[in-house]
Design a protein around this motif. Structure first.
Motif: not given
Length: 167
Positions: A111-126
């Motif tokens: 839903d967020a992607a369809r609305a243009g407010v989500a990407s395919r980015v994944f970032c993480t701190l370990l």
């Protein structure tokens, strides 16, 4: 360890570190051959074997977390992976096994992607504690600089967050 200078398409499959292998320390060994494709020279794909077991362990843990959150198998196109003093920050794009953008249909991001407010980015701190890498915080589908302030909030070295997301 310097940041990755080329974008890497991580191809793990059966050779991805298992959970126990992924917890290898910086000086530990990860069994099996970890393979990747380096995207360089205008997008030309060059075979590349990742020699750093800690790097592959971090990527394997990050990939498992992204798959858990999204609810499907995926690969990570790693733009930046930097470590220092037992901390690591990974910035990547989620893709499918063919190297195409991950289809977000049917995921928590749909839903967020369809609305243009989500990407395919994944970032993480370990953080590495007693030889075991664990995820401290992650950003899934982010469209802004979600990791701003993570250095102060968790005490991570600010240098690990320095990269150009457009690389």
């Amino acid at each position: 360890m310097p940041a990755l200078t080329a974008t890497m398409l991580i191809v793990c499959g059966a050779t991805c570190p298992s959970t126990s292998e992924a917890n290898a320390s910086d000086s530990g060994r990860v069994s099996g051959s970890q393979r990747a494709v380096v995207l360089a020279n205008g997008g030309a794909a060059l075979p590349y074997t990742v020699a750093d077991p800690a790097q592959m362990a971090i990527i394997g843990i990050a990939r498992a977390e992204a798959e858990r959150l999204v609810g499907r198998k995926l690969l990570l196109k790693v733009t930046s992976l930097r470590r220092k003093d037992g901390w690591a920050f990974l910035f990547s794009t989620m893709i499918d096994e063919n190297g195409d953008p991950l289809d977000l249909t049917g995921t928590i991001l749909e839903d967020a992607a369809r609305a243009g407010v989500a990407s395919r980015v994944f970032c993480t701190l370990l953080k590495q504690d007693a030889g075991t890498w664990r995820i401290v915080e992650s950003g899934l589908g982010v469209t802004d600089v979600a990791w701003t302030g993570w250095d102060g909030k968790y005490g991570a070295p600010p240098e690990i967050f320095e990269f150009d997301a457009d690389d």
